[in-house]
Design a protein around this motif. Structure first.
Motif, PDB file in Angstrom:
ATOM      1  N   THR A  57       0.828  -1.208   0.000  1.00  0.00           N
ATOM      2  CA  THR A  57       0.000   0.000   0.000  1.00  0.00           C
ATOM      3  C   THR A  57       0.860   1.255   0.000  1.00  0.00           C
ATOM      4  O   THR A  57       0.593   2.210  -0.736  1.00  0.00           O
ATOM      5  CB  THR A  57      -0.928  -0.005   1.229  1.00  0.00           C
ATOM      6  OG1 THR A  57      -1.797  -1.147   1.158  1.00  0.00           O
ATOM      7  CG2 THR A  57      -1.759   1.257   1.288  1.00  0.00           C
ATOM      8  N   LEU A  67       0.883   4.191  -2.873  1.00  0.00           N
ATOM      9  CA  LEU A  67       0.662   5.609  -2.607  1.00  0.00           C
ATOM     10  C   LEU A  67       1.861   6.441  -3.060  1.00  0.00           C
ATOM     11  O   LEU A  67       1.709   7.575  -3.529  1.00  0.00           O
ATOM     12  CB  LEU A  67       0.383   5.829  -1.120  1.00  0.00           C
ATOM     13  CG  LEU A  67      -0.900   5.199  -0.576  1.00  0.00           C
ATOM     14  CD1 LEU A  67      -1.009   5.415   0.929  1.00  0.00           C
ATOM     15  CD2 LEU A  67      -2.129   5.760  -1.278  1.00  0.00           C
ATOM     16  N   LEU A  92       1.259  10.340  -3.998  1.00  0.00           N
ATOM     17  CA  LEU A  92       0.605  10.774  -2.759  1.00  0.00           C
ATOM     18  C   LEU A  92       1.551  10.765  -1.572  1.00  0.00           C
ATOM     19  O   LEU A  92       1.293  11.441  -0.576  1.00  0.00           O
ATOM     20  CB  LEU A  92      -0.609   9.886  -2.470  1.00  0.00           C
ATOM     21  CG  LEU A  92      -1.721   9.963  -3.514  1.00  0.00           C
ATOM     22  CD1 LEU A  92      -2.758   8.876  -3.271  1.00  0.00           C
ATOM     23  CD2 LEU A  92      -2.380  11.342  -3.472  1.00  0.00           C
ATOM     24  N   ALA A 110      -6.730   7.131   2.025  1.00  0.00           N
ATOM     25  CA  ALA A 110      -6.972   6.579   0.691  1.00  0.00           C
ATOM     26  C   ALA A 110      -7.826   5.334   0.759  1.00  0.00           C
ATOM     27  O   ALA A 110      -7.796   4.584   1.738  1.00  0.00           O
ATOM     28  CB  ALA A 110      -5.644   6.259  -0.005  1.00  0.00           C
ATOM     29  N   VAL A 117      -5.191   3.119  -6.441  1.00  0.00           N
ATOM     30  CA  VAL A 117      -5.847   4.134  -5.617  1.00  0.00           C
ATOM     31  C   VAL A 117      -7.161   4.537  -6.268  1.00  0.00           C
ATOM     32  O   VAL A 117      -7.193   4.956  -7.427  1.00  0.00           O
ATOM     33  CB  VAL A 117      -4.933   5.361  -5.437  1.00  0.00           C
ATOM     34  CG1 VAL A 117      -5.645   6.430  -4.617  1.00  0.00           C
ATOM     35  CG2 VAL A 117      -3.620   4.959  -4.758  1.00  0.00           C
ATOM     36  N   VAL A 173      -9.235   9.495  -2.562  1.00  0.00           N
ATOM     37  CA  VAL A 173      -8.224  10.002  -1.636  1.00  0.00           C
ATOM     38  C   VAL A 173      -8.668  11.318  -1.011  1.00  0.00           C
ATOM     39  O   VAL A 173      -9.489  12.059  -1.590  1.00  0.00           O
ATOM     40  CB  VAL A 173      -6.865  10.173  -2.358  1.00  0.00           C
ATOM     41  CG1 VAL A 173      -6.945  11.306  -3.384  1.00  0.00           C
ATOM     42  CG2 VAL A 173      -5.734  10.403  -1.382  1.00  0.00           C
TER      43      VAL A 173
END
Length: 240
Positions: free
Chosen positions: A3, A7, A12, A60, A69, A72
């Motif tokens: 994860t 991201l 992100l 998210a 994703v 968010v």
């Protein structure tokens, strides 16, 4: 780690070691196991002093299999004397917050590890924010601290013989009601309150559930002002 990688590659989260992760939480959503939820707080480069950082929080929703994703929300978190975030300070709340047909919210809790002032009149912790998905965005609809402490009578930092000290601690819980406003269900917030009375070192603790309060959706957010301004606190015993 998958994860975090997703991201990062999605822009992100910063990659590498320039912006270390401060706290994180990730889990498959019990409501829909094809989805995963993540909340990650990180410090921008050069900000290392705990209690003085301007942290960035990324919330998210991802595909549980591919880690793509899907939606968010990002926000800044400023630290100070009353709030500091450490590892374990971000939690996910996946209780059944069914706010409308086909719309279930999930929660992100921020738990402060700051020592706070030495002689406060009150303090609060466990900020809960509820999010709902709207396309590619996660929108916050409810935000309130869920743990409170206040001084009712006496001076805990100026102890005197025979002084009667009264403090209260309150923990809020949320329930979903049948009533609706602007399409979203009403929420019932209940406080379990512990009153602690201390005289010359002898402590009496009384725990009771205070009357609950309904908060309603105004079309944008839930009105929680009454929860933040001391609605649940009692007065000193001789004034009741």
């Amino acid at each position: 780690m998958q994860t975090i990688y997703a991201l990062g590659t999605g822009g992100l989260l910063p990659t590498g070691h320039d912006a270390p992760i401060v706290a994180q939480a990730c889990r498959v959503w019990p409501y829909d196991e094809s989805l995963a939820l993540a909340a990650v707080a990180y410090a921008p480069p050069g900000q290392t002093a705990i209690g003085e950082r301007a942290l960035r929080l990324v919330i998210a929703m991802l595909d549980a299999q591919s880690s793509d994703v899907l939606a968010v929300h990002e926000r800044e978190i400023g630290e100070d004397a009353a709030f500091a975030l450490l590892e374990g300070g971000v939690l996910l709340d996946t209780a059944r917050y069914d706010l409308a047909q086909g719309t279930r919210a999930f929660g992100v809790v921020l738990r402060s590890s700051a020592p706070g002032p030495s002689c406060p009149d009150g303090r609060f912790n466990d900020e809960l924010t509820l999010y709902v998905r709207e396309g590619r965005a996660l929108r916050p609809v409810f935000a309130s601290h869920m743990d409170f402490w206040t001084r009712v009578r006496g001076e805990p930092c100026s102890w005197a013989r025979g002084q009667h000290l009264v403090t209260e601690e309150a923990a809020f819980t949320i329930g979903v009601e049948r009533g609706r406003r602007h399409g979203f269900a009403d929420l019932r917030v209940t406080a379990d309150v512990a009153r602690i009375e201390t005289t010359d070192g002898d402590e009496d603790r009384l725990v009771r559930r205070r009357a609950s309060r309904i908060v309603r959706y105004d079309g944008t957010r839930y009105d929680v002002d009454a929860l933040e301004n001391g609605f649940f606190w009692t007065q000193a015993p001789e004034d009741e």
